[in-house]
Scaffold this active site. Sequence first.
Site, PDB file in Angstrom:
ATOM      1  CB  THR A  36       0.912   9.184   6.693  1.00  0.00           C
ATOM      2  OG1 THR A  36       1.039   8.121   5.754  1.00  0.00           O
ATOM      3  CG2 THR A  36       2.091  10.131   6.544  1.00  0.00           C
ATOM      4  CE1 TYR A  77      -5.542   2.493   5.357  1.00  0.00           C
ATOM      5  CE2 TYR A  77      -5.779   3.532   7.506  1.00  0.00           C
ATOM      6  CZ  TYR A  77      -4.995   3.169   6.430  1.00  0.00           C
ATOM      7  OH  TYR A  77      -3.669   3.492   6.416  1.00  0.00           O
ATOM      8  CE  LYS A 118      -5.511   5.125   2.638  1.00  0.00           C
ATOM      9  NZ  LYS A 118      -4.612   4.050   3.139  1.00  0.00           N
TER      10      LYS A 118
END
Length: 299
Positions: free
Chosen positions: A46, A134, A162
């Site tokens: 993001t 990630y 994550k």
Amino acid sequence: MRLNGLSAFPITPATPAGKVDVAGFRALVARLCAAEVDSVGALGSTGSYPYLTRGERRRALDAALEEIDGRTPVLVGVGALRTDEAVALAQDARAAGAAAGLLAPVSYTPLTDDEVYEHFAVVARESGLPLCIYDNPGVTHFRFGADLVGRLSRVPGVVAVKSPSPAEGDVGGRLAELRSVTSAGFSIGYSGDWNAVEALIAGGEAWYSVVGGLFPRTAMAIVRAIREGDVAEARRLNARLEPLWSLFREFSSLRVIYASASLLGLASAEPPRPILPLAGAARAKVAEVLTGLGLDTEA
């Protein structure tokens, strides 16, 4: 560091030439601190980390850390195509004072499990920065299997994962599988806002949230309900956000959050090109949802 609760990921406002709007970024980060999020996720997907130079990424991180002033841990994206570049970014993050790095296996050539393992081991060893895996297969086209997550959890300095929230099926079973292969103290958290609540209810420790980066009080209400054991309230709050989740699925969370920030006057920047900002009927649809949910009042 043990990652838990709400990790809120803001956009990184920047000029079309990729120069970070430091004042605008600090204003977004200040909102997160005021809402008492558990950590700030700077320069995640993001936050458009792949579109920024090393120097601009450092400027953004320094701005976030200055604004936070030790109140909230900062998790920062350190992904790069080359291992040596990821090492340098992680070293920058450690020197600046970040609590941990978020490392995605960014690649052009598809990577093998052994290549990803070595990439993480080198970055962890040479930077000394705690790392969160990630797992973002929609972007990297690499998916972490449970065995690889387990192997990486035993690498010194790799402290968390994550993961994308399971879309359906046995959420608890997937979490149990990861717990069975990872080392003690390893944090298992989830992204994918519209499915994350069920993963948290099942026992996931962290919510890596896009919506939390712009509407932290809304996201924190869900996290607090889960902490208090009020599963029904957490599900009610999540279901109420379905119009927003629908927009995320239709247009992507990045485009929707940039449009939302612009509509609410929180940031004037557009997404980095070649990503085009939502316009016309799509932008009007975002505005309608924000007003209908009352999210315009959180601004």
